[in-house]
Design a protein around this motif. Sequence first.
Motif, PDB file in Angstrom:
ATOM      1  N   GLU A   1       1.690  -6.560   6.562  1.00  0.00           N
ATOM      2  CA  GLU A   1       0.244  -6.553   6.352  1.00  0.00           C
ATOM      3  C   GLU A   1      -0.131  -6.239   4.901  1.00  0.00           C
ATOM      4  O   GLU A   1      -1.239  -6.570   4.467  1.00  0.00           O
ATOM      5  CB  GLU A   1      -0.409  -5.515   7.271  1.00  0.00           C
ATOM      6  CG  GLU A   1      -0.327  -5.866   8.756  1.00  0.00           C
ATOM      7  CD  GLU A   1      -0.939  -4.775   9.622  1.00  0.00           C
ATOM      8  OE1 GLU A   1      -1.649  -3.913   9.068  1.00  0.00           O
ATOM      9  OE2 GLU A   1      -0.699  -4.790  10.843  1.00  0.00           O
ATOM     10  N   HIS A   2       0.767  -5.599   4.160  1.00  0.00           N
ATOM     11  CA  HIS A   2       0.450  -5.154   2.797  1.00  0.00           C
ATOM     12  C   HIS A   2       1.587  -5.551   1.853  1.00  0.00           C
ATOM     13  O   HIS A   2       2.177  -4.708   1.159  1.00  0.00           O
ATOM     14  CB  HIS A   2       0.226  -3.637   2.783  1.00  0.00           C
ATOM     15  CG  HIS A   2      -0.863  -3.183   3.705  1.00  0.00           C
ATOM     16  ND1 HIS A   2      -2.200  -3.305   3.393  1.00  0.00           N
ATOM     17  CD2 HIS A   2      -0.804  -2.644   4.954  1.00  0.00           C
ATOM     18  CE1 HIS A   2      -2.929  -2.838   4.408  1.00  0.00           C
ATOM     19  NE2 HIS A   2      -2.108  -2.436   5.355  1.00  0.00           N
TER      20      HIS A   2
ATOM     21  N   TYR B   1      -2.684   3.425  -0.531  1.00  0.00           N
ATOM     22  CA  TYR B   1      -1.782   2.635   0.300  1.00  0.00           C
ATOM     23  C   TYR B   1      -0.534   3.422   0.699  1.00  0.00           C
ATOM     24  O   TYR B   1       0.019   3.206   1.775  1.00  0.00           O
ATOM     25  CB  TYR B   1      -1.393   1.342  -0.428  1.00  0.00           C
ATOM     26  CG  TYR B   1      -2.524   0.351  -0.472  1.00  0.00           C
ATOM     27  CD1 TYR B   1      -2.789  -0.481   0.616  1.00  0.00           C
ATOM     28  CD2 TYR B   1      -3.351   0.259  -1.577  1.00  0.00           C
ATOM     29  CE1 TYR B   1      -3.852  -1.378   0.587  1.00  0.00           C
ATOM     30  CE2 TYR B   1      -4.410  -0.642  -1.614  1.00  0.00           C
ATOM     31  CZ  TYR B   1      -4.650  -1.457  -0.536  1.00  0.00           C
ATOM     32  OH  TYR B   1      -5.696  -2.341  -0.563  1.00  0.00           O
TER      33      TYR B   1
ATOM     34  N   ASP C   1      -8.089  -3.439  -3.573  1.00  0.00           N
ATOM     35  CA  ASP C   1      -7.424  -4.638  -3.066  1.00  0.00           C
ATOM     36  C   ASP C   1      -7.192  -5.651  -4.179  1.00  0.00           C
ATOM     37  O   ASP C   1      -6.131  -6.282  -4.253  1.00  0.00           O
ATOM     38  CB  ASP C   1      -8.249  -5.275  -1.944  1.00  0.00           C
ATOM     39  CG  ASP C   1      -8.229  -4.459  -0.659  1.00  0.00           C
ATOM     40  OD1 ASP C   1      -7.332  -3.615  -0.526  1.00  0.00           O
ATOM     41  OD2 ASP C   1      -9.114  -4.669   0.198  1.00  0.00           O
TER      42      ASP C   1
END
Length: 296
Positions: free
Chosen positions: A94-95, A58, A10
């Motif tokens: 969200e990403h 991801y 992250d």
Amino acid sequence: MQDKKKQILDAAIKCFARKGFNATSIQEIVDELGMAKGSIYFYFKSKEELFVSVIEYYGEMLFEQMEELPGEAGLPPREKLATQIERQFGFIREHLDFMRMLMKEPLSGLQPQIREKFLQLRVRGKLWNLQHLSAIYGDSVDRYLGDASALMSGIVGPYFEAILFEEESFDDRGLGKFLTGRLDDMIVGMKRDGHPPILPSANLSRLREMAGMGAGKDKGGAAGIVRELISEAASDPSRWDDGVYADLMGALTALKEEAERPSIRHPLMYKAMIALTRQLGPAEWNERLTVLERSV
């Protein structure tokens, strides 16, 4: 995934999204993370390995959002596409850091292993396009699949960019339906005009190879299995009575035609042909037929 490793990913993706891979140092990731530099090297041997892990982690999450869920199996193909587009845009929101990194990172100058991971994501996206185009429009779009996939990416891409770089807000459900409708306009126009295709027909086997999709993960493997069974049956037709052999080859031919498409258009028929092949074929085929069943 271990919590510490997820924290590192992250933090890394925030740094990579801001400055790009080449301009980001491990020290900057450490500062973002707030832990000792040695902690990163416990999980990742290098910045390159960390970057590849970011793409894999991801990227897999993204494509999971674009897969058919169990409750969607009975939906019409257009509705499936609209629903998956809705989830895709939800993932983007969200990403944002990951998607900005994908959009901004140039392929030139990257190490071959990293460039390959980026290309795999792009090819998987193309296969996803082809799967839906074939499911919705059937044989009528086969001639234009290359152009249709390119145009499909073209009409969706600007909305991605509007979210990522202009911070626009949309009704994702409404957007999915709107884009599916524009896809209809595009296909109808190509078929009406009758213009020769610009891009060649998609080589699905080659695309799956480029995407790193093995026999156990896609229907390219299923098609290969069916071709093996046809070859084995044809090598010794005397094992069956004439009528049984004709039925068996008919079932295998139908399986081959479906398995070679980007998506299975008639799953009930496909399963019925597998069941018939299991009934008529030898016992040593059962394991491969089970693999075919799982590919639906």
